[in-house]
Design an enzyme around this catalytic site. Structure first.
Site, PDB file in Angstrom:
ATOM      1  N   GLN A  91       0.828  -1.196  -0.091  1.00 50.18           N
ATOM      2  CA  GLN A  91       0.037   0.003  -0.130  1.00 50.18           C
ATOM      3  C   GLN A  91       0.928   1.286  -0.028  1.00 50.18           C
ATOM      4  OE1 GLN A  91      -2.874  -0.399   3.262  1.00 50.18           O
ATOM      5  NE2 GLN A  91      -3.536  -2.135   2.510  1.00 50.18           N
ATOM      6  N   HIS A 156      -1.466   0.761   5.527  1.00 46.64           N
ATOM      7  CA  HIS A 156      -2.115   1.874   6.594  1.00 46.64           C
ATOM      8  C   HIS A 156      -1.309   3.092   6.605  1.00 46.64           C
ATOM      9  CE1 HIS A 156      -5.423  -0.884   8.139  1.00 46.64           C
ATOM     10  NE2 HIS A 156      -5.413  -1.235   6.870  1.00 46.64           N
ATOM     11  N   GLU A 252     -15.991   4.691   8.831  1.00 49.12           N
ATOM     12  CA  GLU A 252     -16.404   5.692   9.767  1.00 49.12           C
ATOM     13  C   GLU A 252     -16.417   6.963   9.055  1.00 49.12           C
ATOM     14  OE1 GLU A 252     -15.275   3.862  13.881  1.00 49.12           O
ATOM     15  OE2 GLU A 252     -15.045   5.966  13.642  1.00 49.12           O
ATOM     16  N   TYR A 273     -10.598  -9.133  10.293  1.00 51.88           N
ATOM     17  CA  TYR A 273     -10.889 -10.087   9.179  1.00 51.88           C
ATOM     18  C   TYR A 273     -11.066 -11.308   9.602  1.00 51.88           C
ATOM     19  CZ  TYR A 273      -9.485  -5.762   6.774  1.00 51.88           C
ATOM     20  OH  TYR A 273      -9.265  -4.295   6.348  1.00 51.88           O
TER      21      TYR A 273
END
Length: 384
Positions: A91, A156, A252, A273
């Protein structure tokens, strides 16, 4: 997000774009206006962030590490030189891009990226530089922020860059995913799982909530976040709104207020998960902020904007959010601080939407997170 036909050319103004297009457009029906979609540019490698320059051209990041200049007509430059090396594993890579509020005077551009450390560790970092007049190079580049600590994770990173009305820079950060350190989202001596607020040169504003507090990093604005990849200022209130990824369930929407705790990984509307509970197994707890809105199943949010343009008066004040897992452009209607309605657009195109930006012409510009990524322009359909 909805379905439509690609057009291969872009332009400076909406009228010019439409006048220069000879291909037929498929009209897309929404709950509001009739829209159409055209491709401004393509062939981008997982584009991540987009910022408009004053001449209506664009700077676009590619996660692989390249920053490109894209003209209004859709011509994509060679990589702009001068950027620091990025860690583009998983990522990581080159992430968001933003212009200094005084760009027309100082030419400064800011970008976030995954910065390598020792032994395979990484963190989110922010650099800035002066864009050359010919748009080919970044000059006088300096790193103004590096998330601490660096950890052995390639997930992340956050990270959106948003300037507030006073010229302060918000940087949204992830908690770096792994169980071994995600709990640091609750610890004030760590930047993991935080939103930080900086001066443009990377120093800390005197009125940040933890300035002068022992054991707390002064750059922290809010904490208890998971992975914030969507953020924008509410034009009516000037407050930072953010949308963060939940685990399995529980994306959120929050207002990031100074010194507030948003709960991760103690509480969540989702589960891990593997199906096990997150933290306490509860969705709410005293002293932790409940989200304004949550998605289960997740949309996997990335990029957001409060729409203010004149092209779509029906949508003024609405939030538009990119959806990676949902492969849709998500529209939210607001009643104050409450979401009163949701609509999903462009889902028939089945493309991961990484960023959403309002253009100077009032159209919406989207980045598709694909190996052959594109810039899409969502505009009002021509009257038949």
């Amino acid at each position: 997000m909805i379905k439509g036909m690609f057009l291969r050319t872009g332009g400076v103004l909406a009228a010019t774009l439409l006048a220069n297009t000879s291909l037929a457009q498929e009209t897309i029906t929404t709950e509001g206006p009739q829209i159409a979609v055209e491709t401004v540019a393509e062939g981008l490698s997982h584009p991540w962030g987009l910022a408009f320059l004053p001449d209506r051209s664009m700077l676009v990041t590619e996660r692989s590490g390249n920053l490109r200049h894209v003209t209004p007509a859709g011509d994509v430059s060679e990589p702009i030189s001068g950027l620091p090396e990025v860690d583009n594993r998983s990522q990581g890579g080159l992430l968001d891009v933003a212009l200094d509020p005084a760009f027309e005077e100082n030419g400064l551009v800011y970008w976030s990226y995954a910065e390598a450390g020792d032994g395979g560790t990484t963190s989110t970092a922010v650099a800035r530089g002066k864009l050359s007049d010919d748009r080919t190079a970044m000059q006088n580049v300096e790193v103004i922020f590096s998330q601490e600590p660096k950890v052995a994770s390639t997930a992340h990173y956050g990270s959106r860059l948003v300037f507030d009305g006073d010229g302060h820079l918000f940087v949204t950060l992830g908690e770096r995913f792994a169980d071994a350190f995600r709990g640091q989202a609750q610890e004030l001596d760590s930047d993991l799982g935080k939103i930080v607020r900086l001066n443009p040169d990377g120093t800390v504003p005197d009125d940040n909530p933890y300035v002068g507090r022992d054991g707390a990093r002064p750059e922290i604005w809010s904490y208890g976040h998971r992975n914030v990849q969507a953020a924008a200022l509410n034009p009516e209130t000037g407050e930072l709104w953010e949308i963060e990824h939940g685990p399995k369930g529980g994306d959120e929407l929050n207002i990031a207020r100074p010194g507030k705790n948003y709960g991760w990984p103690v509480i969540s509307y989702g589960v891990n998960y593997d199906g096990t509970p997150v933290g306490s197994g509860k969705a709410q707890a005293e002293g932790m902020v409940d989200p304004l809105y949550q998605w289960t199943p997740v949309i996997a949010p990335s990029g957001m904007v409060f729409y203010e343009g004149d092209m779509f008066p029906e949508w003024q004040g609405d939030i538009f959010v990119g959806g990676l897992a949902s492969k849709a452009l998500v529209r939210l209607e607001l009643d104050g601080e409450e979401v009163s309605h949701e609509e999903r657009l462009l889902h028939d195109r089945a493309q991961r939407i990484r960023d959403v930006v309002e253009g100077p012409d009032g159209a919406l510009y989207l980045l598709t997170d694909e190996a052959n990524g594109a810039i899409w322009r969502v505009h009002k359909a021509k009257a038949s």
